[in-house]
Motif scaffolding. Sequence first.
Motif, short mmCIF file in Angstrom:
data_model
loop_
_atom_site.label_atom_id
_atom_site.label_comp_id
_atom_site.label_asym_id
_atom_site.label_seq_id
_atom_site.Cartn_x
_atom_site.Cartn_y
_atom_site.Cartn_z
N VAL A 82 0.83 -1.21 0.00
CA VAL A 82 0.00 0.00 0.00
C VAL A 82 0.86 1.26 0.00
CG1 VAL A 82 -1.65 1.33 1.37
CG2 VAL A 82 -1.98 -1.12 1.08
N ASN A 83 1.98 1.22 0.70
CA ASN A 83 2.84 2.39 0.80
C ASN A 83 3.95 2.40 -0.24
OD1 ASN A 83 2.05 3.92 3.47
ND2 ASN A 83 1.92 1.74 3.95
N HIS A 84 3.87 1.48 -1.20
CA HIS A 84 4.80 1.44 -2.33
C HIS A 84 6.26 1.35 -1.87
CE1 HIS A 84 1.35 2.50 -4.82
NE2 HIS A 84 1.11 3.52 -4.01
N LEU A 85 6.51 0.52 -0.87
CA LEU A 85 7.87 0.32 -0.40
C LEU A 85 8.59 -0.65 -1.31
CD1 LEU A 85 7.30 0.08 3.46
CD2 LEU A 85 7.63 2.10 2.04
N SER A 86 9.89 -0.48 -1.41
CA SER A 86 10.68 -1.37 -2.26
C SER A 86 10.72 -2.77 -1.67
CB SER A 86 12.10 -0.81 -2.41
OG SER A 86 12.75 -0.75 -1.15
N MET A 87 10.65 -3.76 -2.54
CA MET A 87 10.72 -5.17 -2.14
C MET A 87 11.62 -5.91 -3.11
SD MET A 87 6.78 -6.05 -1.00
CE MET A 87 5.97 -5.18 -2.34
N ASN A 88 12.28 -6.94 -2.63
CA ASN A 88 13.13 -7.75 -3.50
C ASN A 88 12.71 -9.22 -3.42
OD1 ASN A 88 14.06 -8.52 -0.98
ND2 ASN A 88 16.04 -7.50 -1.17
N SER A 89 13.49 -10.08 -4.03
CA SER A 89 13.14 -11.50 -4.06
C SER A 89 13.12 -12.11 -2.66
CB SER A 89 14.14 -12.26 -4.94
OG SER A 89 15.47 -12.07 -4.47
N THR A 90 13.95 -11.59 -1.75
CA THR A 90 13.96 -12.09 -0.37
C THR A 90 12.64 -11.80 0.33
OG1 THR A 90 16.36 -11.71 -0.25
CG2 THR A 90 15.19 -12.00 1.83
N THR A 91 12.08 -10.63 0.06
CA THR A 91 10.79 -10.26 0.64
C THR A 91 9.72 -11.26 0.23
OG1 THR A 91 11.45 -7.93 0.41
CG2 THR A 91 9.15 -8.38 0.95
N TYR A 92 9.62 -11.49 -1.06
CA TYR A 92 8.59 -12.41 -1.57
C TYR A 92 8.85 -13.85 -1.11
CZ TYR A 92 6.52 -8.88 -4.61
OH TYR A 92 5.87 -7.76 -5.10
N PHE A 93 10.12 -14.23 -1.03
CA PHE A 93 10.46 -15.58 -0.58
C PHE A 93 9.98 -15.81 0.85
CE2 PHE A 93 13.21 -18.70 1.41
CZ PHE A 93 13.23 -19.73 0.48
N ASN A 94 10.26 -14.85 1.73
CA ASN A 94 9.84 -14.98 3.14
C ASN A 94 8.32 -15.04 3.27
OD1 ASN A 94 12.46 -14.99 4.22
ND2 ASN A 94 12.53 -12.76 4.29
N VAL A 95 7.63 -14.21 2.48
CA VAL A 95 6.16 -14.20 2.53
C VAL A 95 5.60 -15.53 2.04
CG1 VAL A 95 4.09 -13.13 1.57
CG2 VAL A 95 6.00 -11.70 2.32
N ALA A 96 6.10 -16.00 0.90
CA ALA A 96 5.60 -17.27 0.33
C ALA A 96 5.90 -18.45 1.26
CB ALA A 96 6.23 -17.50 -1.03
N LYS A 97 7.07 -18.44 1.86
CA LYS A 97 7.43 -19.52 2.78
C LYS A 97 6.54 -19.53 4.01
CE LYS A 97 11.45 -21.49 5.16
NZ LYS A 97 12.89 -21.30 5.48
N ALA A 98 6.25 -18.34 4.55
CA ALA A 98 5.39 -18.26 5.73
C ALA A 98 3.97 -18.72 5.43
CB ALA A 98 5.37 -16.82 6.25
N ILE A 99 3.42 -18.28 4.30
CA ILE A 99 2.07 -18.69 3.93
C ILE A 99 2.01 -20.19 3.65
CG2 ILE A 99 0.22 -18.37 2.25
CD1 ILE A 99 0.61 -15.99 4.05
N SER A 100 3.06 -20.73 3.05
CA SER A 100 3.08 -22.16 2.72
C SER A 100 3.20 -23.04 3.95
CB SER A 100 4.24 -22.46 1.76
OG SER A 100 4.08 -21.78 0.54
N LYS A 101 3.89 -22.55 4.99
CA LYS A 101 4.09 -23.35 6.20
C LYS A 101 2.79 -23.63 6.93
CE LYS A 101 7.58 -22.60 8.93
NZ LYS A 101 8.57 -21.91 9.79
N SER A 102 1.77 -22.85 6.64
CA SER A 102 0.47 -23.08 7.29
C SER A 102 -0.22 -24.33 6.76
CB SER A 102 -0.44 -21.87 7.07
OG SER A 102 -0.76 -21.72 5.69
N ASN A 103 0.21 -24.79 5.55
CA ASN A 103 -0.43 -25.96 4.92
C ASN A 103 -1.94 -25.79 4.77
OD1 ASN A 103 2.00 -27.47 4.65
ND2 ASN A 103 1.87 -28.04 6.82
#
Length: 406
Positions: free
Chosen positions: A180-201
């Motif tokens: 929402v605040n248009h902050l910069s993100m890199n591949s590490t950001t997306y990796f951590n998010v995807a990993k956290a969401i995936s760990k919930s199964n």
Amino acid sequence: MLCATSRLKLAVVPRWKNPKLLCISSFLSSPCSYRSFDRGRLDFSLRVSISHFLNTKYISPNPVKVQWMCPLFSTPSICTIKSRSLVTQASILEEEMAYQVLGEIVSQLQKSPSSIKELCTNHINTLCRKRKLRAAARLLQLLRDKHAINSLPAYNLLLAVACEENDTKIVSRIFKDMLVNHLSMNSTTYFNVAKAISKSNDLTLVLIFVKEISELICTGSVTVINRIIYAFADCGHVHNAILVFDHMKSLKCKPDLVTYNMMLGILGRSGQVDEMLNMFASMKKVNIAPDIVSYNTLLNSMRKVGRFDLCVMLTEEMGKVGLQPDLRTYTALIECFLRSGNVEGSLRLFQDMKRGHICPSIYIYRSLISNLKRLGKSELALKFLEEMKECEGDLVSPKDFKRKSR
């Protein structure tokens, strides 16, 4: 008449050891400062002054005392009151901790103003080690709101720790706040998010998360979802990547050429060749014309599984649609011809590549030399070895090849 629950009031009374700072403690103990007053909108200079006092040796706050005051005629259950008070007390403590650390940052910046990014990251790291994730998230929000700093390493650190703690709520909250605040993100950001969401199964959680993200941003949502898909596959959850791709068809952000090319690569790397071919056919049905990246991805995957017949068919199809082969195309085709024992065909392709002013790569030379030796063409292999040494400085190296393919 107001209902009993709406008249439930919270009184927060911090207690201070030093009576000399009665004016500051009076302000902080004011119920409005916790209930109806938006602490995020306090004047920055006032907050800095308060934070400065909080960090002097003369003052040391005791744990916050929380009291629930109810009208006599209301009879909420003891469990309800206790649970509400505990949640509220935790929230207040986290809020106070965030402001206290903010005061420390401001105080330290007065001494060394050039170290703000490192200073912020260090404080976030300290809060993360203490597992005070919500306080760390609030601190980052305060720093952003005051236009002090947007530290990507600090955000990534918090996301990584939240992933370790399986706290999907705070991961989702932080990621949405960054979008929402248009902050910069890199591949590490997306990796951590995807990993956290995936760990919930939880597949439902994955779908809800993607839907909320697509509705949260008006423009660029396809790019964000594409990066989420790639991150799911990158952290080893290919099934979630496929799930999100299928779910995109029901969202406003439909799959584009980049999405399909990415899915072709994901399916190819996971060895799902049949699904990859079906994906290639489906993109044509929705009127998305394959480009050179699409064909190269297919060629490399078919080469690895030994489907040389399909490689020839794809090359012919490329010519019909007017696509010119590039370095990756020639690399895959030469490898196919060599593996199938067609030395003449591979040498012809190699010469065609040179005539097309496409600089060979070290990988092509190495492939030619090793395969020619395997086929008993030692003299020819030696010839290419000498040629490679003569023009080694002008060849495309493996690092350059990978960089160009991104």
